[in-house]
Design an enzyme around this catalytic site. Structure first.
Site, mmCIF file in Angstrom:
data_model
loop_
_atom_site.group_PDB
_atom_site.id
_atom_site.type_symbol
_atom_site.label_atom_id
_atom_site.label_comp_id
_atom_site.label_asym_id
_atom_site.label_seq_id
_atom_site.Cartn_x
_atom_site.Cartn_y
_atom_site.Cartn_z
ATOM 1 N N GLY A 185 15.535 -10.763 -8.802
ATOM 2 C CA GLY A 185 15.180 -12.166 -8.630
ATOM 3 C C GLY A 185 14.099 -12.382 -7.586
ATOM 4 O O GLY A 185 13.446 -11.450 -7.148
ATOM 5 N N HIS A 227 6.858 -9.146 -11.442
ATOM 6 C CA HIS A 227 7.973 -9.221 -12.386
ATOM 7 C C HIS A 227 7.515 -9.833 -13.709
ATOM 8 O O HIS A 227 7.868 -9.367 -14.786
ATOM 9 C CB HIS A 227 9.097 -10.109 -11.840
ATOM 10 C CG HIS A 227 9.710 -9.638 -10.556
ATOM 11 N ND1 HIS A 227 9.481 -10.272 -9.359
ATOM 12 C CD2 HIS A 227 10.561 -8.622 -10.276
ATOM 13 C CE1 HIS A 227 10.178 -9.667 -8.404
ATOM 14 N NE2 HIS A 227 10.829 -8.662 -8.929
HETATM 15 P P1 AMP Z 1 12.937 -5.889 -7.848
HETATM 16 O O1 AMP Z 1 13.264 -7.297 -8.174
HETATM 17 O O2 AMP Z 1 12.186 -5.727 -6.574
HETATM 18 O O3 AMP Z 1 14.117 -4.963 -7.982
HETATM 19 O O4 AMP Z 1 11.898 -5.422 -8.956
HETATM 20 C C1 AMP Z 1 12.228 -5.501 -10.337
HETATM 21 C C2 AMP Z 1 11.199 -4.738 -11.117
HETATM 22 O O5 AMP Z 1 9.912 -5.295 -10.891
HETATM 23 C C3 AMP Z 1 11.119 -3.258 -10.698
HETATM 24 O O6 AMP Z 1 10.953 -2.458 -11.857
HETATM 25 C C4 AMP Z 1 9.898 -3.234 -9.839
HETATM 26 O O7 AMP Z 1 9.263 -1.976 -9.807
HETATM 27 C C5 AMP Z 1 9.019 -4.275 -10.509
HETATM 28 N N1 AMP Z 1 8.009 -4.772 -9.580
HETATM 29 C C6 AMP Z 1 8.219 -5.228 -8.323
HETATM 30 N N2 AMP Z 1 7.040 -5.559 -7.738
HETATM 31 C C7 AMP Z 1 6.072 -5.286 -8.647
HETATM 32 C C8 AMP Z 1 4.641 -5.393 -8.640
HETATM 33 N N3 AMP Z 1 3.979 -5.842 -7.589
HETATM 34 N N4 AMP Z 1 3.978 -5.012 -9.752
HETATM 35 C C9 AMP Z 1 4.654 -4.544 -10.835
HETATM 36 N N5 AMP Z 1 5.986 -4.414 -10.900
HETATM 37 C C10 AMP Z 1 6.695 -4.783 -9.827
#
Ligand code: AMP
Length: 276
Positions: free
Chosen positions: A28, A34
């Site tokens: 989230g 995301h």
């Molecule tokens: P998180 O909510 O931080 O657990 O991230 C969820 C997904 O989004 C994970 O697969 C992350 O690697 C991806 N994600 C987070 N930040 C980025 C970004 N800046 N660019 C691309 N994917 C991202």
């Protein structure tokens, strides 16, 4: 778009679903990074499921589970045009009393983030395995931003013969190069400016390599030097490793993963680039 808050309801919905399901697991507080994963999932699947779950088991006792930013209303508004189902289970539903089964990926989890955050990848692998079992996606989407997480998930899927495709998506960045992250909101204005040093050092690594430098130690040294000139930055690690095993390289062989963790004040940021 349907919001589903229990495992039982998600399973019920899944049983009625036909066609390929694309799953985007998140914690989230969504940003453009995301959303890029969700867009990709939308292009490639009949049904898109986004999970929002701040997974307690992947946070260490002194980490930011309690203070992790949350804004469900805003998240749902962002997802509305792109998503069929948002799955937001409670921690009690995912980990009922006496819950006692864990997924431990060996080897690659011992380095880098795994070394700095004991138990982190056990929590990640466990919750992702559970989400895969509940949602049964044909494809699941992960960001290259968390490169080691991606390698751990790929290893788990291969080792446990899980029947789905793991899709890696490029890191989405702010105009100054800072990788988007929910944790960037912890930075004050001065720290936010300083945080650009992570990507500057990764860009330097890429430039040196493009100019023919293939000694990993030399590149690490130059990166350390550059980051050292930013007073607010404190290096946790800089690694140049093989992309799948993350084993450190002395001579660079491509594809190689240049990754780092740097503290800006109390905020620990990670980023990486792949040399290929
Ligand atoms: P998180 O909510 O931080 O657990 O991230 C969820 C997904 O989004 C994970 O697969 C992350 O690697 C991806 N994600 C987070 N930040 C980025 C970004 N800046 N660019 C691309 N994917 C991202």
């Amino acid at each position: 778009m349907k919001v589903i808050e229990t495992v039982v309801a998600m399973r019920g919905r899944r049983r009625e679903t036909e066609g390929a399901v694309g799953l985007v697991p998140t914690m989230g507080y969504l940003h453009e990074g995301h959303v890029s994963l969700v867009r990709r999932a939308r292009e490639e699947n009949a049904v898109v499921v986004v999970s929002i779950f701040v997974n307690p088991t992947q946070f260490g006792p002194r980490e930011d589970f309690k203070s992790y930013p949350r804004d469900t209303k805003r998240d749902l508004a962002l997802l509305e045009p792109l998503t069929d189902v948002v799955f937001m289970p409670s921690a009690a539903d995912m980990y009922p009393e006496k819950y006692d089964t864990w997924v431990e990926v060996g080897g690659i989890t011992e380095r880098l983030e795994g070394a700095a955050r004991p138990g982190h990848f056990r929590g990640v692998a466990t919750v992702v395995a559970k989400l895969f079992n509940i949602v049964r996606p044909a494809r699941a989407y992960f960001g290259q931003k968390d490169a080691q997480q991606l390698a751990v998930i790929r290893k788990m899927v291969a080792d446990l013969n899980m029947d789905l495709q793991i899709i890696a998506c490029p890191t989405v960045r702010e105009p100054d190069g800072l990788a988007m992250s929910s944790r960037n909101t912890y930075l004050n204005a001065e720290q936010r400016r300083a945080a650009a040093v992570l990507y500057r050092s990764l860009t330097l690594a890429r430039e040196l390599w493009q100019q023919g430098e293939n000694d990993a130690g030399t590149i690490r040294h130059e990166m350390t030097d550059l980051i050292g000139r930013e007073p607010l930055a404190d290096i946790d690690y800089i690694s140049i490793g093989e992309v799948n095993t993350l084993k450190e390289l002395h001579r660079i062989r491509t594809p190689a993963l240049v990754s780092l963790a740097v503290k800006i004040g109390r905020v620990r940021l990670i980023d990486n680039v792949v040399l290929e």
